[in-house]
Design a protein around this motif. Sequence first.
Motif, mmCIF file in Angstrom:
data_model
loop_
_atom_site.group_PDB
_atom_site.id
_atom_site.type_symbol
_atom_site.label_atom_id
_atom_site.label_comp_id
_atom_site.label_asym_id
_atom_site.label_seq_id
_atom_site.Cartn_x
_atom_site.Cartn_y
_atom_site.Cartn_z
ATOM 1 N N LEU A 139 54.301 8.494 29.985
ATOM 2 C CA LEU A 139 53.614 8.801 31.282
ATOM 3 C C LEU A 139 53.623 10.352 31.587
ATOM 4 C CD1 LEU A 139 52.805 7.453 34.089
ATOM 5 C CD2 LEU A 139 54.937 7.904 34.803
ATOM 6 N N TRP A 140 54.842 10.942 31.312
ATOM 7 C CA TRP A 140 54.893 12.387 31.543
ATOM 8 C C TRP A 140 53.896 13.137 30.722
ATOM 9 C CZ3 TRP A 140 57.610 14.869 35.192
ATOM 10 C CH2 TRP A 140 57.635 16.125 35.088
ATOM 11 N N LEU A 141 53.679 12.723 29.584
ATOM 12 C CA LEU A 141 52.759 13.430 28.758
ATOM 13 C C LEU A 141 51.515 13.630 29.297
ATOM 14 C CD1 LEU A 141 52.764 14.759 25.919
ATOM 15 C CD2 LEU A 141 51.794 12.624 24.810
ATOM 16 N N ILE A 142 50.995 12.509 29.862
ATOM 17 C CA ILE A 142 49.702 12.311 30.515
ATOM 18 C C ILE A 142 49.646 13.218 31.949
ATOM 19 C CG2 ILE A 142 47.826 10.783 31.569
ATOM 20 C CD1 ILE A 142 49.166 8.627 29.628
ATOM 21 N N LEU A 143 50.545 13.107 32.577
ATOM 22 C CA LEU A 143 50.685 13.772 33.716
ATOM 23 C C LEU A 143 50.821 15.556 33.650
ATOM 24 C CD1 LEU A 143 52.608 11.591 36.126
ATOM 25 C CD2 LEU A 143 50.136 11.787 35.945
ATOM 26 N N ASP A 144 51.476 15.921 32.616
ATOM 27 C CA ASP A 144 51.814 17.348 32.359
ATOM 28 C C ASP A 144 50.892 17.632 31.408
ATOM 29 O OD1 ASP A 144 52.840 19.467 32.374
ATOM 30 O OD2 ASP A 144 54.787 19.281 31.052
ATOM 31 N N ASP A 145 49.513 17.538 31.660
ATOM 32 C CA ASP A 145 48.536 18.039 30.654
ATOM 33 C C ASP A 145 48.372 19.531 30.469
ATOM 34 O OD1 ASP A 145 47.820 18.712 33.163
ATOM 35 O OD2 ASP A 145 45.778 17.699 32.972
ATOM 36 N N ASN A 146 49.190 20.473 31.157
ATOM 37 C CA ASN A 146 49.242 21.640 30.969
ATOM 38 C C ASN A 146 50.417 22.198 30.316
ATOM 39 O OD1 ASN A 146 46.709 22.182 32.372
ATOM 40 N ND2 ASN A 146 47.841 22.383 34.450
ATOM 41 N N SER A 147 51.246 21.197 29.985
ATOM 42 C CA SER A 147 52.664 21.469 29.347
ATOM 43 C C SER A 147 53.354 22.467 29.927
ATOM 44 C CB SER A 147 52.402 21.766 27.701
ATOM 45 O OG SER A 147 51.562 20.832 27.116
ATOM 46 N N ASP A 148 53.464 22.732 31.474
ATOM 47 C CA ASP A 148 54.213 23.663 31.962
ATOM 48 C C ASP A 148 55.489 23.016 32.958
ATOM 49 O OD1 ASP A 148 52.690 22.212 33.861
ATOM 50 O OD2 ASP A 148 51.960 23.703 34.908
ATOM 51 N N ASP A 149 55.531 21.722 32.345
ATOM 52 C CA ASP A 149 56.542 20.995 33.166
ATOM 53 C C ASP A 149 56.649 20.950 34.542
ATOM 54 O OD1 ASP A 149 59.015 19.311 32.751
ATOM 55 O OD2 ASP A 149 60.313 21.059 32.877
ATOM 56 N N GLU A 150 55.479 20.863 35.161
ATOM 57 C CA GLU A 150 55.323 20.849 36.582
ATOM 58 C C GLU A 150 54.458 19.587 36.689
ATOM 59 O OE1 GLU A 150 54.166 24.520 38.399
ATOM 60 O OE2 GLU A 150 56.257 25.535 37.818
ATOM 61 N N VAL A 151 54.630 18.725 37.617
ATOM 62 C CA VAL A 151 53.948 17.442 37.999
ATOM 63 C C VAL A 151 53.862 17.388 39.623
ATOM 64 C CG1 VAL A 151 53.485 15.331 37.567
ATOM 65 C CG2 VAL A 151 54.280 16.590 35.881
ATOM 66 N N ASP A 152 52.783 17.230 40.330
ATOM 67 C CA ASP A 152 52.923 16.934 41.707
ATOM 68 C C ASP A 152 53.337 15.564 41.583
ATOM 69 O OD1 ASP A 152 52.356 17.461 44.217
ATOM 70 O OD2 ASP A 152 50.452 16.486 44.200
#
Length: 599
Positions: free
Chosen positions: A474-487
Amino acid sequence: MDLEVKGVAASPRKHVPLSSKKNKLAQGWRTHTKSNHGPRPAEVPCLDLGKLGDSEDEDGDTYIPYSAGEPHTDPLQSSSTISWGTPVQNPSAQHYDIQQLSLWEQKTVPENLPPPADSYKLKYQQYEAEMKEGYKEYSQRAEEKKAKNSQPHKTPGKIIEEQPKNKTDDELTVLDEKALLQQCYASKPYTTQHNIRKLEAEDLATERKKQAVVEQVMIDQLSRAVISDPEQNMRTDTCEKDLMFPGLRTAPLRFRKRTLHETKIRTRSALTENMLSNKLRFDGRLISRNGRDACRELIGFFFACDKSLTVYEYRQFGKNRTKALPFIQKGIYSHQRGQRKGKQYCLNDVYIGADLTFLTLHHPGLPESIKQKPLFTIRVTNIDETAKAFLKTFDVENEKHALRQEDDGKNIFRNIQDMLREKLSKRGVRTVTGLGKYFREMEEKQNGILTKADFKEALKMFHLEVSEKDFEALWLILDDNSDDEVDYIEFTHAILGEMNEYRKAFVRKAYMKLDYNKTGSVPMIDIKKCYCAKKHPQVLADNATEEEIKSSFLETLEDACRNPNEVSFCEFEDYYEGLSIGILDDEDFVNTLRNPWGI
């Protein structure tokens, strides 16, 4: 004396001395009325004043005769003749009329009236029996209501506890039970005919709104003449013909050739009405926590001629003044995140539920609340299916790049949501509102930064157990920019699910009715005034009062708000987002908004 005017003979008139007139007025009534009036017709009965006398039925008004000292306002009226059709307004005549009226008003039963038939007697007996029975039932209901009011009322929480379906659930709290009361609004608030008229009026208003935006878009795009196009300044062939003096890089202004652009030149912006008519119209909304931005009415257009799109905002100033203003200028845009990042938008990218992402840097005219983040997203809520089907028949390129609606990421989301749905069906309001409140507090403490560990801690705190493998996917899909920031809104929707756009449209409509000033927050006192519990099933069954249902709703809503005195849009939406988890049918959920808010 006889007078004759223009051949018309005048009747002789007796001249009475003024002193004799005053003597007659002093006597009260004139006795010789026959000498002053014309002859009485035969059909008029004779008035016998001798039969008139004082009676006990009079209201006490007595006749006051004229006094000799009172001035006469109209001396000519006494000497002129009065016809029999003119009513004489004097006290004795008024008294006679009143006495005659009272005689007519008396209910007299003639002696020769035939007895009533047997059918009428039977009808009267039935009517009398029905009246007695109705009065008896009314007395019983009044006694029962009086006895019920004398007993202490049950709280809404206890009402839910008495239901057998909730006795086995030990995880429910008092707030969960009070929130479940809102799911009882399943009945239709309007009749079928009223509902049809209401829908027709809403459809007509929506169509007029969209037509006004379409006309404004066509005006804005077609009124831009070729002569004012910026591409005309890029032509260098006219600059070579200008007179150049030695030692000067450019000619002086008075020697330059200053003529209008050649309008025969065709530029990319030289569009026609036929080219712009091949377009796809769609409705959209901003995905934002700001209530003012989230409630903006956006209408977009995708043009098939050059694969460009534009978005307009429909705004209403006052009661009757409306305006369509460009929110995103017409241009060619591409995806800014996701698997298709960097690819240009095509016709198949526009569907209900699609997210169109844009860079705030490319749109300097946006509000300051939207410019705070580098990206903003517009969710497509409705499209013109007929126009899309028509454009697909001529657009072969889009058929090759059709998007898959069910990709791997959506399957992962669906598996997690199905696993947690049964657990959230009873306590969805408390969980969704609690997560939103927790994440907003964490953002303020950490300056708007939520880490991966914060999301794990939140799931553990609210008893939402997810395996490590599912969480990492789930985190890999949401953090598509790989900046460890998800809304956190995207994370919450991915874990718990999200309402469809049909339901969200009614949530926004209810909030826009409350937030009529479009400030983004509603005072709690306005919520108390507008919420109506008359059609709640518990109220109709006399199991609870309106105040109990209203207080249960306000208590659960205040628990979801950081400030108990006002309700923001995200808090209002989270409340109904959690309520939506336990309601499967869309119309039942819509009735939970129509009944209390009257939309």
